[in-house]
Write an enzyme that holds these catalytic residues in place. Sequence first.
Site, PDB file in Angstrom:
ATOM      1  N   HIS A 235       2.338   4.955  -6.293  1.00  0.00           N
ATOM      2  CA  HIS A 235       2.298   4.516  -4.899  1.00  0.00           C
ATOM      3  C   HIS A 235       2.773   3.080  -4.725  1.00  0.00           C
ATOM      4  O   HIS A 235       2.554   2.476  -3.671  1.00  0.00           O
ATOM      5  CB  HIS A 235       0.895   4.672  -4.307  1.00  0.00           C
ATOM      6  CG  HIS A 235       0.325   6.039  -4.493  1.00  0.00           C
ATOM      7  ND1 HIS A 235       0.819   7.144  -3.851  1.00  0.00           N
ATOM      8  CD2 HIS A 235      -0.688   6.489  -5.285  1.00  0.00           C
ATOM      9  CE1 HIS A 235       0.134   8.219  -4.223  1.00  0.00           C
ATOM     10  NE2 HIS A 235      -0.777   7.840  -5.101  1.00  0.00           N
ATOM     11  N   GLU A 275       4.884   0.415   8.752  1.00  0.00           N
ATOM     12  CA  GLU A 275       5.269   1.417   7.762  1.00  0.00           C
ATOM     13  C   GLU A 275       4.996   2.827   8.284  1.00  0.00           C
ATOM     14  O   GLU A 275       3.942   3.086   8.875  1.00  0.00           O
ATOM     15  CB  GLU A 275       4.513   1.188   6.454  1.00  0.00           C
ATOM     16  CG  GLU A 275       4.775  -0.185   5.842  1.00  0.00           C
ATOM     17  CD  GLU A 275       4.343  -0.270   4.396  1.00  0.00           C
ATOM     18  OE1 GLU A 275       3.708   0.678   3.900  1.00  0.00           O
ATOM     19  OE2 GLU A 275       4.649  -1.286   3.740  1.00  0.00           O
ATOM     20  N   GLU A 288       0.675   2.080   8.125  1.00  0.00           N
ATOM     21  CA  GLU A 288      -0.093   0.852   8.313  1.00  0.00           C
ATOM     22  C   GLU A 288       0.837  -0.228   8.822  1.00  0.00           C
ATOM     23  O   GLU A 288       2.066  -0.077   8.829  1.00  0.00           O
ATOM     24  CB  GLU A 288      -0.740   0.406   7.001  1.00  0.00           C
ATOM     25  CG  GLU A 288       0.258   0.120   5.880  1.00  0.00           C
ATOM     26  CD  GLU A 288      -0.427  -0.115   4.551  1.00  0.00           C
ATOM     27  OE1 GLU A 288      -1.628   0.162   4.436  1.00  0.00           O
ATOM     28  OE2 GLU A 288       0.263  -0.593   3.627  1.00  0.00           O
ATOM     29  N   ARG A 292       2.262  -9.602   6.901  1.00  0.00           N
ATOM     30  CA  ARG A 292       2.762 -10.607   5.953  1.00  0.00           C
ATOM     31  C   ARG A 292       4.233 -10.333   5.685  1.00  0.00           C
ATOM     32  O   ARG A 292       4.782  -9.326   6.133  1.00  0.00           O
ATOM     33  CB  ARG A 292       1.986 -10.531   4.637  1.00  0.00           C
ATOM     34  CG  ARG A 292       2.023  -9.121   4.025  1.00  0.00           C
ATOM     35  CD  ARG A 292       1.391  -9.062   2.659  1.00  0.00           C
ATOM     36  NE  ARG A 292       1.167  -7.697   2.210  1.00  0.00           N
ATOM     37  CZ  ARG A 292       2.077  -6.911   1.657  1.00  0.00           C
ATOM     38  NH1 ARG A 292       3.311  -7.343   1.514  1.00  0.00           N
ATOM     39  NH2 ARG A 292       1.768  -5.687   1.260  1.00  0.00           N
TER      40      ARG A 292
END
Length: 663
Positions: A235, A275, A288, A292
């Site tokens: 992941h 995302e 999500e 940043r």
Amino acid sequence: MPFIRRLLIANRGEIAVRIARTAHTMGIDTVAVYADPDTDSPHVAAADQAVRLPGETAADTYLRADLLIEAARSTGADAVHPGYGFLSENADFARRVEAAGLVFVGPAAQTIAAMGDKLAAKELLGAAGVPVLPGGIVREDGDARELAARIGFPLLVKAAFGGGGRGMRVVREPGALAEAVAGARREAGAAFGDDTVFLERLVERPRHVEVQIFGDTHGTVLALFERDCSIQRRHQKLIEESPSPAVDPALRARLCAAAVTAGRAIGYVGAGTVEFVLDRAGAFHLLEVNTRLQVEHPVTELTTGLDLVRLQLLVAQGHPLPAEPVAAGHAIEARLYAEDPGRGYAPSVGTLHRFELAERDGIRVDAGVAEGSRIGPHYDALLAKVIAYAPTRDEACRKLAHALARARLHGVRTNRDLLVGILRSPEFTAGDADTGFLDRHPPAELCAPDPAAAAIHAAAAALAGQAERRAAARVLGGIPSGWRNVRSADQQVTYAHDTDGRTVVTYRLPDQVAIDGKPLPGLVVHAAHADRVDLTADGVRRTVSVHRVGDTIHLDSPLGASELTELPRLPEPAEPVREPVGSLSAAMPGTVVRVAVEEGQHVVAGQLVLAVEAMKMEHEVLAPHAGVVGRLTVRPGEPVDAGTVLAIVAPDADAETHAEAAR
């Protein structure tokens, strides 16, 4: 409007170097921070000043908000850039930075908090019209079972306050749920300081597509187009590119519109990433929002011509964003890790004896290491990001694969061969890869060496060794190596290699070489030096670069890279070290985070025995066979070195029956 004169970079490695580079071009002084293992790190030298954070672990250093803020105060910094990872998405840190009278280069603390609670963020953005997947937070053990029953299998367990693949587990059946939740909690707590996790429906074989957004204090939110991050292991992203080969103009418009909707719904300021998972039918759902700068931001910079760190610093000082961006060409990034894909992506530690990966036309290298860097077990295994830019995707693929293949990386194992194999694989070059790519194409397939490499590299190692000894000879240096008045046996040298095998090279100059008794066909040695051998074998002429470190020989050529260890000709006799049958040893230095069995317990093959955390990832140690746990030598929280015997599982034919009965 705040004015930034001196910037503290609250991070390490390549991102700290990257931020310092842009800050200096803007006339901003920089301050680095470093833990003890990073004393000689390039990011320390890249800054104007540096402050030591006493300790080794992230929890004692880079995750200590109090130490970071004190470092900013003591050096006269007026702003803090968090980079990515560590405290970059920690709302409390952002609040404390602002409370100290410093500028936090990032979104507002309340925005970080809102998006840091992944489930609440999905509810908020779902209400704003962004497509979301069903899920729920795990507050108690009973919640997980109830949530799973509602969501259905397969599902994902995910860290609620982190990212980067840490604290994430795939669960396909109810019996694996409890352990997946527990493991994800441990990993999330270690990486992000918060062990909260949630469950979410798993979309099988999707593409991972994200949109870079940017907001300013004047109400503008822009979408800087999409990136495709579908090539992942555990992941975690390995290869990212922009634009996505799966996104056409109509889908791009929908993705960017959804991302801007998300940004406006939370009044986003600064750099962020929305995302999505994208299925084969073109439907996408929110994963999500990362508050940043992303690791993969360079591909967006190369296709848009923008410097995203510069934009961050300008927005933090109250400046408006530029006009709507325009993208052109294609950029692909590969993450070069110190890890061994052939051994389950186990992290690799050691000293980088050679790191030659040069920037050139169309190739950008963002590195956090240099020759001589010590790669330890304490932090992320990322060595560098290598990014190629070209007018077309095909050309960018070829450029990046060529740059990686020609790099000289000596001293630690890396995933370089895997990256090259991916970039040259038909499925990837056709643009058809999804997040299940590495499940279908294991490292053994993608990293398969050229069949000619082993023999030619072994011959080159022997010839270079002979040349080195001749050059160092103080007496009769001009006489050919191995010369005798009366011809006798050929010279011989034996090498061990990373497959635990041995290769015997016999040679008689000028051009007779045999590998394991088989002559190398058509051999012509054009030149042999300690660091380079020019030879023809089987009608093809090649130059092999040779780099010797002690008894280890590193070889690089158009055939690939090899590492050989020269064995002594006359070894000292010694008793062989024999570990007890069933010994489970640590593959790398780390810390034991869980012991799942007891002495005397019966286990089945593949059962979890314990877990070791190294380089911010949790690595499971499984029983190699059915048996009985005869001895446990470690406890949770105990540091271990590579090779340490952790436990002994004695084989027992009846153990599987006993273990099943115990369940």
